[in-house]
Scaffold this active site. Structure first.
Site, short mmCIF file in Angstrom:
data_model
loop_
_atom_site.label_atom_id
_atom_site.label_comp_id
_atom_site.label_asym_id
_atom_site.label_seq_id
_atom_site.Cartn_x
_atom_site.Cartn_y
_atom_site.Cartn_z
N LEU A 116 53.81 40.47 54.82
CA LEU A 116 53.85 41.89 54.48
C LEU A 116 52.43 42.43 54.31
O LEU A 116 52.05 43.41 54.95
CB LEU A 116 54.64 42.07 53.16
CG LEU A 116 54.71 43.48 52.57
CD1 LEU A 116 55.53 44.40 53.46
CD2 LEU A 116 55.33 43.46 51.16
N GLU A 157 48.49 43.31 54.39
CA GLU A 157 47.52 43.47 55.49
C GLU A 157 46.13 43.71 54.89
O GLU A 157 46.02 44.01 53.70
CB GLU A 157 47.92 44.67 56.36
CG GLU A 157 49.28 44.48 57.01
CD GLU A 157 49.64 45.61 57.97
OE1 GLU A 157 48.86 46.59 58.06
OE2 GLU A 157 50.69 45.49 58.60
N THR A 191 50.92 33.01 52.58
CA THR A 191 51.07 31.66 52.04
C THR A 191 51.87 30.78 52.99
O THR A 191 52.90 31.21 53.52
CB THR A 191 51.77 31.73 50.66
OG1 THR A 191 50.93 32.48 49.79
CG2 THR A 191 51.98 30.35 50.07
N GLN A 204 40.21 27.83 24.70
CA GLN A 204 39.40 28.03 23.49
C GLN A 204 39.56 26.86 22.53
O GLN A 204 38.59 26.38 21.94
CB GLN A 204 39.82 29.35 22.82
CG GLN A 204 38.92 29.82 21.72
CD GLN A 204 37.55 30.26 22.24
OE1 GLN A 204 37.38 30.48 23.44
NE2 GLN A 204 36.58 30.37 21.35
N HIS A 241 40.11 23.87 23.36
CA HIS A 241 39.36 22.76 23.94
C HIS A 241 37.84 22.91 23.74
O HIS A 241 37.08 21.96 24.00
CB HIS A 241 39.61 22.64 25.45
CG HIS A 241 40.90 21.98 25.82
ND1 HIS A 241 42.13 22.55 25.60
CD2 HIS A 241 41.16 20.79 26.42
CE1 HIS A 241 43.08 21.75 26.06
NE2 HIS A 241 42.53 20.67 26.55
N GLY A 242 37.39 24.11 23.35
CA GLY A 242 35.95 24.33 23.19
C GLY A 242 35.20 24.01 24.47
O GLY A 242 35.72 24.25 25.58
N GLY A 243 34.01 23.41 24.34
CA GLY A 243 33.18 23.09 25.50
C GLY A 243 33.90 22.17 26.49
O GLY A 243 33.71 22.25 27.70
N GLU A 247 52.41 38.89 44.53
CA GLU A 247 53.80 39.38 44.49
C GLU A 247 53.96 40.55 43.52
O GLU A 247 54.97 40.68 42.82
CB GLU A 247 54.77 38.23 44.21
CG GLU A 247 54.67 37.21 45.34
CD GLU A 247 55.89 36.34 45.57
OE1 GLU A 247 56.92 36.59 44.95
OE2 GLU A 247 55.78 35.43 46.40
N SER A 253 49.95 43.24 37.99
CA SER A 253 50.48 43.71 36.70
C SER A 253 50.56 45.23 36.68
O SER A 253 51.51 45.81 36.14
CB SER A 253 49.60 43.22 35.56
OG SER A 253 49.77 41.83 35.37
N1 COS Z 1 65.06 47.87 46.05
C1 COS Z 1 65.64 48.61 47.04
N2 COS Z 1 65.04 49.71 47.58
C2 COS Z 1 63.83 50.05 47.11
C3 COS Z 1 63.17 49.33 46.09
C4 COS Z 1 63.84 48.20 45.56
N3 COS Z 1 63.27 47.47 44.59
N4 COS Z 1 61.97 49.90 45.84
C5 COS Z 1 61.87 50.96 46.66
N5 COS Z 1 62.99 51.04 47.44
C6 COS Z 1 63.31 52.08 48.43
C7 COS Z 1 63.25 53.45 47.79
O1 COS Z 1 64.49 53.79 47.19
C8 COS Z 1 62.89 54.33 48.96
O2 COS Z 1 64.07 54.61 49.70
P1 COS Z 1 64.50 56.15 50.07
O3 COS Z 1 63.40 56.67 50.95
O4 COS Z 1 65.80 55.98 50.79
O5 COS Z 1 64.60 56.85 48.77
C9 COS Z 1 62.02 53.45 49.82
O6 COS Z 1 62.31 52.09 49.45
C10 COS Z 1 60.54 53.72 49.61
O7 COS Z 1 60.29 53.48 48.25
P2 COS Z 1 59.14 54.18 47.42
O8 COS Z 1 59.09 55.63 47.76
O9 COS Z 1 59.33 53.77 46.01
O10 COS Z 1 57.85 53.48 48.03
P3 COS Z 1 56.36 53.51 47.52
O11 COS Z 1 55.47 53.60 48.70
O12 COS Z 1 56.19 54.49 46.41
O13 COS Z 1 56.11 51.98 47.00
C11 COS Z 1 55.90 50.15 45.46
C12 COS Z 1 56.56 51.45 45.98
C13 COS Z 1 54.59 50.38 44.74
C14 COS Z 1 56.97 49.71 44.50
C15 COS Z 1 55.69 49.09 46.60
O14 COS Z 1 54.72 49.51 47.51
C16 COS Z 1 55.29 47.72 46.05
O15 COS Z 1 56.13 46.96 45.52
N6 COS Z 1 53.99 47.36 46.17
C17 COS Z 1 53.53 46.03 45.84
C18 COS Z 1 53.66 45.13 47.02
C19 COS Z 1 53.55 43.70 46.64
O16 COS Z 1 54.13 43.24 45.67
N7 COS Z 1 52.82 42.95 47.42
C20 COS Z 1 52.65 41.56 47.14
C21 COS Z 1 52.55 40.77 48.36
S1 COS Z 1 54.04 40.46 49.15
S2 COS Z 1 54.36 38.62 48.59
#
Ligand code: COS
Length: 384
Positions: free
Chosen positions: A125, A127, A158, A337, A339-341, A364, A367
């Protein structure tokens, strides 16, 4: 029936607990040196069935529910987290899409081999310019007759060097469609035009390999699309909800390991004529850590039960990963902490665990992204 399942789970939990303590922990130093997961560990993970934890039984997996899965992951992650990465992406994000959205032909083609550990899977996912803002990804797939042609670069993937199949997210619709213009594809490793870079050198997580995956006119058949066109992003988000709960269990297992390392050192190390564990300021660090570890565990168990009852757990999974990984970070800091040094040199496991734990708050879902997801869900439920 339920009792039989509970009994099987108890046996599996015990087997994972022993495997982590008797096989994985002793292998940690060798993994630091070689950067590889030893063959006897891979064999053991296979024998426990961990490569197919989440794969349904009819495709050769254990078919565990979320409560069962998180229970086993917690036990395995008493050892350094790279062991979990080795089978975890294959069970988690690498496979969840196939399980949840795959056609029967796709399931039969991949799941039995993934479940046995014969093949590994990766989730592509992220990039170079699309991390937290996952919907801004630029990899593109263009239809050409019965095929799709994929171009783009995926980053920090990964297990890419081991994977036989990649779940790849690519833009198939116009940019204006945003998240709804993204589709998912199952791309085989031997697809011409697919290449994998040398793994990145990292500050921790020895033995887990993250590489770039590059697509240059990689042609896949139309049947490689996973789920309907345009649903890739939502499917990725659903897989990530599940994976974040799994990742919280990783942190939960590590919390206990970190505490045990702190306890061991505090009871052995003497200063001012007595073990430092007798000092109340040391005890406060241990007690705060135990309270947080127990809270994380309880949150995960509850969210897993919610998921198993069919509830959407976007908010709960985000809270679990946020809380458990932040707690693991605080606990690692306190135990170092204590464990110190000696905590700052490589003689003791705490030094490498501290470095490993740092990644949990980033991958994933950082925070900060998890806080945003939690608040967004809260506001939505409130009707705002
Ligand atoms: N389950 C099902 N559908 C979801 C969802 C979920 N958890 N989260 C979002 N969607 C859907 C939304 O409902 C929306 O659908 P509609 O257009 O039909 O309403 C669509 O997906 C787009 O969602 P949204 O508008 O919330 O997208 P954003 O661009 O605002 O992104 C976040 C949202 C920030 C939540 C997303 O980009 C994210 O999780 N980023 C982190 C990515 C990540 O964890 N990367 C780690 C590496 S991958 S291992």
């Amino acid at each position: 029936m339920e009792t039989e399942r509970e009994e099987t789970l108890a046996l599996l939990v015990e087997a994972c607990r022993r495997f982590a303590r008797e096989v994985l922990v002793p292998a940690e130093v060798a993994v630091q040196q070689t950067q590889e997961i030893p063959a006897h560990v891979v064999r053991g993970l296979r024998e426990l069935g961990l490569f197919g934890m989440t794969v349904p039984e009819e495709y050769g997996g254990l078919g565990l529910n979320a409560f069962e899965e998180t229970s086993l992951v917690t036990e395995i992650c008493y050892a350094q987290p790279a062991f979990r990465s080795f089978f975890g992406t294959t069970n988690g994000v690498g496979t969840l899409g196939i399980i949840n959205f795959g056609t029967e032909a796709q399931k039969l083609r991949y799941l039995p081999r993934l479940a046995s550990g014969e093949m590994m899977a990766s989730f592509a996912l992220t990039e170079p310019d699309s991390g937290s803002d996952a919907a801004s990804l630029q990899t593109r797939a263009v239809r050409d007759g019965d095929h799709w042609v994929i171009n783009g670069t995926k980053r920090f993937i990964t297990n890419a060097i081991h994977a036989g199949v990649f779940t790849v997210f690519a833009r198939t619709g116009p940019k204006e469609l945003g998240a709804n213009g993204i589709s998912a594809f199952l791309v085989d490793r031997d697809t011409p035009g697919l290449s994998v870079s040398k793994p990145y050198e990292k500050m921790g997580f020895a033995g887990s390999h993250e590489s770039d995956v590059i697509f240059e006119d990689a042609r896949v058949p139309a049947s490689a699309m996973l789920g309907p066109e345009g649903t890739g992003f939502k499917n990725a988000m659903r897989s990530l909800d599940h994976a974040r709960l799994h990742m919280a269990a990783v942190a939960s297992g590590l919390c206990q390991r970190l505490i045990d390392e702190g306890l061991r050192y505090a009871t052995e190390r003497k200063q001012f004529g007595q073990p430092i564990a007798k000092f109340q300021l040391i005890q406060a660090m241990l007690a705060d850590s135990q309270a947080e570890a127990l809270a994380a565990r309880a949150m995960i168990e509850r969210a897993a039960r919610d998921m198993d009852s069919g509830r959407k757990i976007t908010k709960e999974a985000a809270c679990c990963k946020y809380f458990a990984t932040e707690a693991a970070g605080r606990i690692a800091d306190r135990m170092l902490q204590i464990h110190g040094g000696n905590g700052y040199i490589k003689e003791y496991p705490i030094e490498r665990l501290y470095r490993d734990v740092r990644l949990l708050r980033i991958y994933e879902g950082t925070s900060q992204i998890l806080q945003l997801i939690t608040a967004r869900e809260m506001l939505r439920e409130f009707g705002a």
